[in-house]
Design a protein around this motif. Structure first.
Motif, PDB file in Angstrom:
ATOM      1  N   HIS A  36      11.556  22.033  -6.976  1.00  0.00           N
ATOM      2  CA  HIS A  36      11.239  23.474  -6.635  1.00  0.00           C
ATOM      3  C   HIS A  36      10.034  23.737  -5.986  1.00  0.00           C
ATOM      4  N   ARG A  37       9.506  22.759  -5.092  1.00  0.00           N
ATOM      5  CA  ARG A  37       8.231  22.756  -4.336  1.00  0.00           C
ATOM      6  C   ARG A  37       8.475  23.306  -3.378  1.00  0.00           C
ATOM      7  N   SER A  38       7.587  24.365  -2.741  1.00  0.00           N
ATOM      8  CA  SER A  38       7.812  24.799  -1.246  1.00  0.00           C
ATOM      9  C   SER A  38       8.165  23.925  -0.063  1.00  0.00           C
ATOM     10  N   TRP A  39       8.591  24.243   0.937  1.00  0.00           N
ATOM     11  CA  TRP A  39       8.629  23.276   2.232  1.00  0.00           C
ATOM     12  C   TRP A  39       7.308  22.853   2.605  1.00  0.00           C
ATOM     13  N   THR A  40       6.255  23.753   2.596  1.00  0.00           N
ATOM     14  CA  THR A  40       4.717  23.384   3.090  1.00  0.00           C
ATOM     15  C   THR A  40       4.408  22.434   2.214  1.00  0.00           C
ATOM     16  N   MET A  41       4.640  22.382   0.866  1.00  0.00           N
ATOM     17  CA  MET A  41       4.049  21.335  -0.007  1.00  0.00           C
ATOM     18  C   MET A  41       4.911  20.107   0.250  1.00  0.00           C
ATOM     19  N   ARG A  42       6.173  20.161   0.525  1.00  0.00           N
ATOM     20  CA  ARG A  42       6.725  18.712   0.987  1.00  0.00           C
ATOM     21  C   ARG A  42       6.607  18.390   2.183  1.00  0.00           C
ATOM     22  N   LEU A  43       5.974  19.034   3.119  1.00  0.00           N
ATOM     23  CA  LEU A  43       5.498  18.311   4.364  1.00  0.00           C
ATOM     24  C   LEU A  43       3.825  17.839   4.292  1.00  0.00           C
ATOM     25  N   LEU A  44       2.985  18.555   3.565  1.00  0.00           N
ATOM     26  CA  LEU A  44       1.660  18.350   3.410  1.00  0.00           C
ATOM     27  C   LEU A  44       1.473  17.471   2.173  1.00  0.00           C
ATOM     28  N   ARG A  45       2.320  17.454   1.186  1.00  0.00           N
ATOM     29  CA  ARG A  45       2.139  16.522   0.033  1.00  0.00           C
ATOM     30  C   ARG A  45       3.591  15.960  -0.661  1.00  0.00           C
ATOM     31  N   PRO A  46       4.181  15.154   0.201  1.00  0.00           N
ATOM     32  CA  PRO A  46       5.412  14.584  -0.092  1.00  0.00           C
ATOM     33  C   PRO A  46       5.314  13.717  -1.404  1.00  0.00           C
ATOM     34  N   SER A  47       6.306  13.851  -2.214  1.00  0.00           N
ATOM     35  CA  SER A  47       6.727  13.220  -3.316  1.00  0.00           C
ATOM     36  C   SER A  47       6.863  11.756  -3.052  1.00  0.00           C
ATOM     37  N   LYS A  48       6.562  10.871  -4.156  1.00  0.00           N
ATOM     38  CA  LYS A  48       7.109   9.484  -3.794  1.00  0.00           C
ATOM     39  C   LYS A  48       8.513   9.161  -3.522  1.00  0.00           C
TER      40      LYS A  48
ATOM     41  N   ASN B 142       7.105  -4.760   5.856  1.00  0.00           N
ATOM     42  CA  ASN B 142       7.528  -4.424   4.597  1.00  0.00           C
ATOM     43  C   ASN B 142       5.797  -4.389   4.011  1.00  0.00           C
ATOM     44  N   LEU B 143       4.899  -5.114   4.667  1.00  0.00           N
ATOM     45  CA  LEU B 143       3.652  -5.094   3.905  1.00  0.00           C
ATOM     46  C   LEU B 143       2.940  -3.905   4.382  1.00  0.00           C
ATOM     47  N   GLY B 144       3.227  -3.348   5.638  1.00  0.00           N
ATOM     48  CA  GLY B 144       2.748  -2.067   6.205  1.00  0.00           C
ATOM     49  C   GLY B 144       3.450  -0.798   5.271  1.00  0.00           C
ATOM     50  N   LEU B 145       4.635  -1.046   5.174  1.00  0.00           N
ATOM     51  CA  LEU B 145       5.515   0.160   4.654  1.00  0.00           C
ATOM     52  C   LEU B 145       5.056   0.348   2.995  1.00  0.00           C
ATOM     53  N   ASP B 146       4.642  -0.899   2.421  1.00  0.00           N
ATOM     54  CA  ASP B 146       4.224  -0.880   0.970  1.00  0.00           C
ATOM     55  C   ASP B 146       3.245   0.019   0.824  1.00  0.00           C
ATOM     56  N   GLU B 147       2.194   0.211   1.781  1.00  0.00           N
ATOM     57  CA  GLU B 147       1.117   1.074   1.525  1.00  0.00           C
ATOM     58  C   GLU B 147       1.694   2.350   1.581  1.00  0.00           C
ATOM     59  N   LEU B 148       2.639   2.748   2.614  1.00  0.00           N
ATOM     60  CA  LEU B 148       3.177   4.121   2.452  1.00  0.00           C
ATOM     61  C   LEU B 148       3.764   4.430   1.171  1.00  0.00           C
ATOM     62  N   ARG B 149       4.389   3.758   0.729  1.00  0.00           N
ATOM     63  CA  ARG B 149       5.183   3.815  -0.780  1.00  0.00           C
ATOM     64  C   ARG B 149       4.147   3.701  -1.868  1.00  0.00           C
ATOM     65  N   GLU B 150       3.198   3.088  -1.569  1.00  0.00           N
ATOM     66  CA  GLU B 150       2.132   3.403  -2.673  1.00  0.00           C
ATOM     67  C   GLU B 150       1.313   4.212  -2.562  1.00  0.00           C
ATOM     68  N   PHE B 151       0.979   4.930  -1.546  1.00  0.00           N
ATOM     69  CA  PHE B 151       0.311   6.133  -1.296  1.00  0.00           C
ATOM     70  C   PHE B 151       1.041   7.265  -0.552  1.00  0.00           C
ATOM     71  N   PRO B 152       1.811   7.847  -1.422  1.00  0.00           N
ATOM     72  CA  PRO B 152       2.749   8.966  -0.522  1.00  0.00           C
ATOM     73  C   PRO B 152       2.115   9.735   0.466  1.00  0.00           C
ATOM     74  N   GLU B 153       0.598  10.147   0.116  1.00  0.00           N
ATOM     75  CA  GLU B 153       0.097  11.187   0.871  1.00  0.00           C
ATOM     76  C   GLU B 153      -0.186  10.413   2.226  1.00  0.00           C
ATOM     77  N   LEU B 154      -0.313   9.357   2.420  1.00  0.00           N
ATOM     78  CA  LEU B 154      -0.586   8.476   3.808  1.00  0.00           C
ATOM     79  C   LEU B 154       0.423   9.260   4.732  1.00  0.00           C
ATOM     80  N   LEU B 155       1.624   9.477   4.507  1.00  0.00           N
ATOM     81  CA  LEU B 155       2.625   9.901   5.546  1.00  0.00           C
ATOM     82  C   LEU B 155       1.973  11.184   6.157  1.00  0.00           C
ATOM     83  N   PRO B 156       1.826  12.154   5.648  1.00  0.00           N
ATOM     84  CA  PRO B 156       1.447  13.345   6.632  1.00  0.00           C
ATOM     85  C   PRO B 156      -0.022  13.267   7.043  1.00  0.00           C
ATOM     86  N   ALA B 157      -0.860  12.086   6.202  1.00  0.00           N
ATOM     87  CA  ALA B 157      -2.117  12.043   7.134  1.00  0.00           C
ATOM     88  C   ALA B 157      -1.998  11.322   8.533  1.00  0.00           C
TER      89      ALA B 157
END
Length: 627
Positions: A79-91, A590-605
């Motif tokens: 139920h989060r807004s689209w801005t929150m999905r862009l700036l703070r996506p879930s895992k 896979n090692l690079g993508l593991d960092e994105l999986r572990e820290f979801p906030e990395l993607l918008p950053a």
């Protein structure tokens, strides 16, 4: 000022006060999720050595569980807004993106490049510097390289004479100079086309006499007039071009504070009002600089394509705005006396004992100061790149050896700043997410200035020499750095304190970051090279026009050679990845993508970092002249 600290159950986890561990931050900006195993553990690779490495890496630094993690990863996340999905996506949202190759490349490469292309291709309203001021200039049209827009609409000699004889409210002396030139052309009965250079010369003389107070006329030394560049509309630049650049710069800083787990805005004011206030304040200061003429509106050097010194004022203003969040946090910490330990004592104890207790700074405050220092190094790196490019492009032409020396000097400078910044983030701040972003940032800065150098290489030999050295570095250095002999040598020199498995993982992640940065910058460069060469903004980006007679720099050579270089980069990266896989059992991707999986906030950053660096490069290359 700060979000309230949430108590969590950290029993059985690594001691966060231990110097070798990573710290999650004392003040959390938003809840953190429970760490999940990397991709290698889920897929259970067949190689026992690789599986053991993935397991060790999954258990290396466990993250503390948080009762509020359901806010991002539970039912409320739907139920989060689209801005929150862009700036703070879930895992879960990040997992769906990185598990699909076309989705992750769309988000990490195509989306930021497309946004930058739209931003730089939006037609700039420009006006002829020889025409009277009009409040709404025309939208420019693309001109062929051999055609100048100044001859598109030529008034008759009578109208030119009458226009030039109108009094100039700023200086009667400039009107007299312009009138004298045009009266001489009428007395010689020159045809209209022959009066065009002299009409320009009269206006140029009026401008020089008005602004400099002397009668010196601009030229190339042989009496030939030099065409003035077009005047860009200041308010379009301020609100759209610079406004978008500044908004992305503030977003980049916000995401860095987000990864540090610290809200930089006052809690009573809120994030969006604080963000809007700083953005508006910077635009207001820019408007004041323009209206008070504290910086010249025109460069005064018609042949200067970059005019780095004047644009550095705008870049410096943006960096000053980016530093305001840090200043707000620092002042709040000082106001709350968080730079010293607060002792719980009675008034009587304070009277006799407080001044005898040692005044030590808490680790959280020291970490904050180290974090600010790493941000400062990152911003200085961009200014250093602009200085390097300005020196190189201001001393053209160069030989192949000169180009190689410039590139490798720039490589050494960027890597030195990256080493210092990464050491701070790894040993002092202890944030793996910030370390990942800053490595990507420095790689983007390096490749951005390296790509735009391609537009000023004269022959295929220069392209070949530069790329040969770069490809050899990738194929030789990264596999060599993963050997046990290299690890033992660096450990003997005291440069590495990690164990071998952790060292290999970090080297592979750095290689993945390099691959991402080189692909993003090349796609962006090829896109804006074409858009700015053929599009309507070629007048404000003379660097990509390639229309100077006798110049060896051409669009065809640049686009073909750059494409070949990109293909060779992809090939050398593939060879290096195969060596890492066969010799060391390392799956770089896979090692690079593991960092994105572990820290979801990395993607918008990562997306905001890409946008900031690419837009800064285009701001450096634009030709700014305001009426």
């Amino acid at each position: 000022m700060f979000a309230p600290m949430r108590a969590g159950n950290e029993a059985g986890t690594t001691n966060w006060e231990e110097p070798s561990s990573y710290a999650p931050g004392r003040y959390r900006a938003h809840p953190t999720g429970v760490r999940s195993p990397p991709l290698g553990v889920v897929l259970q690779p067949a190689d026992p050595a690789a599986q053991a490495r993935y397991v060790r890496r999954a258990l290396r630094v466990p993250r503390p569980p948080d009762a509020a993690a359901d806010d991002l990863h539970g039912p409320r996340a739907q139920h989060r807004s689209w801005t929150m999905r862009l700036l703070r996506p879930s895992k879960d949202e990040v997992d769906r993106i990185v598990d699909s190759w076309w989705k992750r490349w769309s988000v990490l490469l195509v989306m930021p490049c497309a946004l930058v292309w739209i931003w730089c291709a939006m037609p700039f309203p420009v006006s002829d510097p020889n025409e009277p001021w009009i409040p709404f200039p025309d939208i420019p049209q693309p001109f062929p390289p051999s055609h100048s827009h100044f001859s598109s609409a030529l008034p008759s000699p009578t109208s030119a004479l009458s226009t030039s004889l109108l009094p100039n409210p700023s200086s009667s002396l400039s009107s007299l100079a312009a009138s004298s030139f045009l009266l001489s052309t009428r007395s010689l009965n020159m045809p209209p086309l022959a009066q065009i250079p002299l009409r320009w010369l009269s206006n140029a003389a009026a401008a020089v006499v008005s602004e400099a107070g002397n009668g010196t006329l601009p030229g190339d030394g042989d009496g030939e007039p030099v065409m003035l560049p077009v005047d860009a509309n200041f308010y379009f630049f301020l609100f759209f071009f610079y406004g978008a650049y500044l908004a992305v710069a503030l977003l980049f800083i916000t995401k860095c504070f987000d990864l540090y787990r610290l809200n930089w805005w006052p809690s009573r004011l809120g994030g969006l009002p604080s963000y809007t206030f700083f953005w508006s304040l910077s635009l207001f200061v820019g408007w004041v600089l323009y209206k008070t003429r504290l910086l010249p509106n025109r460069s005064g050097i018609p042949g200067n394509e970059l005019d780095w010194e004047r644009k550095s004022v705008w870049v410096g203003l943006a960096f000053f705005t980016m530093a305001l969040p840090a200043a707000v946090c620092w002042s709040a910490l000082r106001r709350d006396k968080r730079m010293t330990y607060r002792h719980s004592m009675t008034e009587t104890q304070k009277t006799f004992l407080e001044r005898h207790l040692p005044q030590r700074m808490p680790r959280s405050y020291v970490r904050f100061l180290w974090f600010i220092s790493s941000l400062s190094i990152a911003l200085i790196c961009l200014l250093a790149g602009q200085g390097y490019a300005s020196v190189y492009l201001g001393t053209l032409p160069h030989s192949s050896i000169d180009g190689a020396v410039y590139v490798w000097t720039w490589v050494a400078t960027v890597n030195l700043m990256m080493i210092v910044s990464c050491w701070i983030l790894e040993s002092k701040v202890r944030s793996r997410a910030l370390l990942f972003v800053f490595k990507f940032y420095f790689m983007l800065v390096y490749f951005c200035f390296y790509r735009n150098l391609f537009a000023r290489l004269r022959s295929p030999d220069q392209y070949g020499l530069l790329q040969l050295l770069s490809s050899l570095w990738v194929v030789v250095y990264y596999p060599l750095s993963m050997t046990r002999s290299c690890h033992r040598l660096l450990g003997w020199l005291g440069l590495v304190t990690k164990d071998y498995d952790e060292w290999v993982d970090d080297a592979a992640i750095s290689f993945w970051i390099r691959n991402l940065a080189q692909n993003v910058t090349m796609v962006a460069f090829l896109g804006w090279l074409t858009l700015l060469h053929f599009g309507p903004n070629s007048e404000v980006y003379p660097y990509f026009r390639f229309d100077t007679p006798g110049d060896p720099y051409t669009y065809k050579l640049t686009i073909i050679a750059s494409s070949i270089i990109w293909a060779s980069e992809l090939l050398s990266s593939l060879v290096a990845r195969l060596i890492c896989d066969k010799a060391f059992g390392i799956d770089v991707t896979n090692l690079g993508l593991d960092e994105l999986r572990e820290f979801p906030e990395l993607l918008p950053a990562l997306v905001s970092t890409t946008l900031h660096v690419l837009m800064d490069m285009l701001l450096f290359l634009i030709k700014l002249n305001f009426r």
